[in-house]
Design a protein around this motif. Structure first.
Motif, short mmCIF file in Angstrom:
data_model
loop_
_atom_site.label_atom_id
_atom_site.label_comp_id
_atom_site.label_asym_id
_atom_site.label_seq_id
_atom_site.Cartn_x
_atom_site.Cartn_y
_atom_site.Cartn_z
N LEU A 107 29.29 73.48 42.05
CA LEU A 107 28.77 74.84 42.00
C LEU A 107 29.73 75.36 42.75
O LEU A 107 30.58 75.77 43.99
N VAL A 108 31.21 76.34 41.38
CA VAL A 108 32.59 76.79 42.97
C VAL A 108 32.64 77.91 42.17
O VAL A 108 32.54 78.63 41.28
N ARG A 109 32.52 78.77 43.57
CA ARG A 109 32.52 80.54 43.22
C ARG A 109 34.08 81.32 43.75
O ARG A 109 34.28 80.39 44.82
N ARG A 110 35.20 82.00 42.92
CA ARG A 110 36.44 81.91 42.71
C ARG A 110 36.71 83.76 43.12
O ARG A 110 36.68 84.40 42.59
N ALA A 123 34.98 72.40 40.06
CA ALA A 123 33.37 71.96 39.82
C ALA A 123 33.07 70.17 38.70
O ALA A 123 32.65 69.55 40.00
N ARG A 124 34.34 70.71 38.36
CA ARG A 124 34.56 68.83 38.11
C ARG A 124 35.24 67.78 38.54
O ARG A 124 34.30 66.90 38.75
N ASP A 125 36.05 67.86 39.31
CA ASP A 125 36.82 67.32 40.11
C ASP A 125 36.26 67.07 40.92
O ASP A 125 36.13 66.03 41.23
N LEU A 126 35.36 68.24 41.83
CA LEU A 126 35.04 67.68 42.85
C LEU A 126 33.61 66.69 42.65
O LEU A 126 32.99 65.91 43.49
N LYS A 137 22.92 61.62 39.30
CA LYS A 137 22.90 61.43 38.33
C LYS A 137 23.67 63.16 37.89
O LYS A 137 22.79 63.85 38.80
N VAL A 138 24.73 63.68 36.88
CA VAL A 138 24.92 65.07 37.45
C VAL A 138 23.74 65.76 35.96
O VAL A 138 23.73 64.90 35.36
N ASP A 139 23.25 66.41 36.89
CA ASP A 139 22.14 67.21 36.24
C ASP A 139 22.65 69.05 36.76
O ASP A 139 22.47 69.81 37.42
N VAL A 146 21.79 71.25 45.25
CA VAL A 146 23.45 71.47 44.50
C VAL A 146 24.42 72.03 45.84
O VAL A 146 23.89 72.34 46.84
N ILE A 147 25.84 71.18 45.29
CA ILE A 147 26.67 71.79 46.08
C ILE A 147 27.63 72.46 45.92
O ILE A 147 27.93 73.11 45.37
N ARG A 148 27.63 73.72 46.68
CA ARG A 148 27.98 75.28 46.10
C ARG A 148 29.72 75.29 47.01
O ARG A 148 29.38 74.96 48.29
#
Length: 390
Positions: A107-110, A123-126, A137-139, A146-148
């Motif tokens: 999850l990315v917050r900018r 978020a997709r690239d990381l 697995k991506v869920d 959850v990596i924030r």
């Protein structure tokens, strides 16, 4: 650099006053973490960063933050470089072992509009880098890990877990109150609820020494210590009430004594409230719980005071109050047997539907002003603070 990243929720809705609320929260965090070698407390956009020194006891920091009102959640975080390769490498280096999770998401917050990469793309690239490193697995709905990542002007943070905070508003933002503190389950919860709304409570306990033991005073002190973890500084008044009760029994009909006790307590608490510049009183009353807490009796009791009386538990069930007392840590203290002042000289059949004219008539024989002054003058005042720096 290891930091604690603090998030708030309700404060963010305060508009032009938000900076004042954030400032109060930062001040309270400094007080709560006294003695733990915190290097700095910063305020990047929409969050608070607590920079830990090398000698900081991280577990103790996390434990103390749990009681600070105004915090929605907080996490152990690390700073990241702002370039993609540096960011991805730092995140991968922090990942737990492969067997610790089966699924993940990023999850990315900018919060920095100048950061070029949109949040979904980053978020997709990381996430791709994490997948290649661990094979999880991506869920996107029920990920075990959850990596924030949060990006603010000048830096970025990464964290992989969150602790729920105490919520509410920072202590000191809601004004001053005086809370009547018995040794029971309800009144500490009532005071705590008002503290959670940012109010600072002076605690007043009525005891009946020497007619009863000092057990209730010891319980009041222990309850006050627990509540002080949440508001950091507390003034506790221990008010002698036994002799006043004896005077009441000599002239007031038995069925009205409890009503007169309660009215006198409110008058004394009101005098203390004026001394400490408090704006209202707080009690743990619940409609129908005991004889003095019928709607008729509470109405008559309230008429003895000339400032607002808050009853934050008034519509709660006992089971709800017990559950809340267990969560905040006062329940085990409250159930210790003691001799409460309300049990002294209590009639067998108290009035449940008092009328004001009858109570006023009964009080005419009492030197009420003198009784109030005597109680306040003879009260013991104790100051409590948290944490205790040794």
């Amino acid at each position: 650099m290891t930091s604690i990243l603090v998030h708030y929720s309700e404060i963010a809705l305060k508009g032009k006053n938000r900076s004042w609320f954030v400032g109060r929260l930062v001040r309270n965090i400094h007080m709560a973490l006294a003695g733990l070698h915190v290097k700095e407390v910063r305020t990047p956009i929409g969050r608070i960063e607590i920079v830990l020194g090398q000698d900081s006891a991280q577990a103790e920091v996390l434990g103390r933050l749990k009681s600070v009102f105004g915090i929605a959640n907080y996490s152990v975080a690390t700073r990241l470089p702002l370039d993609f390769e540096g960011m991805a490498g730092a995140i991968v280096s922090q990942l737990p072992a492969r067997e610790s999770a089966n699924s993940f998401r990023v999850l990315v917050r900018r919060a920095d509009s100048k950061f070029a990469t949109p949040s979904p793309d980053l978020a997709r690239d990381l996430g791709s880098r994490v997948w290649h490193a661990r094979g999880w697995k991506v869920d996107l709905d029920h990920a075990e890990l959850v990596i924030r990542v949060e990006i603010v002007p000048g830096t970025a943070f990464c964290y992989m877990g969150r602790e729920i905070g105490a919520g509410g508003l920072p202590t000191g933002t809601g004004g001053r109150l005086v809370a009547l503190l018995s040794g029971g389950i309800d009144s500490p919860v009532a005071a705590w609820r008002m503290m959670k709304r940012g109010c600072h409570c002076t605690l007043v306990h009525f005891h009946s020494v020497p007619f009863l033991s000092n057990a209730s005073q010891e319980k009041a002190r222990r309850l006050a210590e627990v509540l002080t973890r949440y508001q950091l500084r507390t003034r506790l008044y221990l008010v002698p009430f036994g002799e006043l009760q004896r005077q009441i029994t000599l002239s007031v009909p038995g069925d009205l004594r409890v009503i007169v006790y309660r009215r006198l307590m409110l008058r004394i608490a009101q005098r203390i409230a004026r001394d400490v510049r408090a704006r209202a009183l707080v009690t743990g009353d619940v409609i129908g719980q005991v004889a003095s807490q019928t709607l008729d009796n509470m109405t008559v009791i309230d008429q003895a005071a000339h400032m607002p009386i808050f009853r934050p538990l008034v519509g709660m069930d006992k089971e709800e109050i017990i559950a809340e007392a267990q969560r905040l840590g006062t329940f085990d203290i409250s159930i210790v047997p003691d001799q409460d002042s309300c049990t002294l000289f209590t009639p067998r059949h108290p009035e449940t539907h008092a009328r004001r004219y009858a109570v006023d008539e009964a009080e005419k024989t009492l030197p009420v002003d003198t009784m109030i002054k005597t109680a306040v003058d003879n009260a013991i005042v104790e100051q409590l603070s948290y944490p205790v720096i040794k």
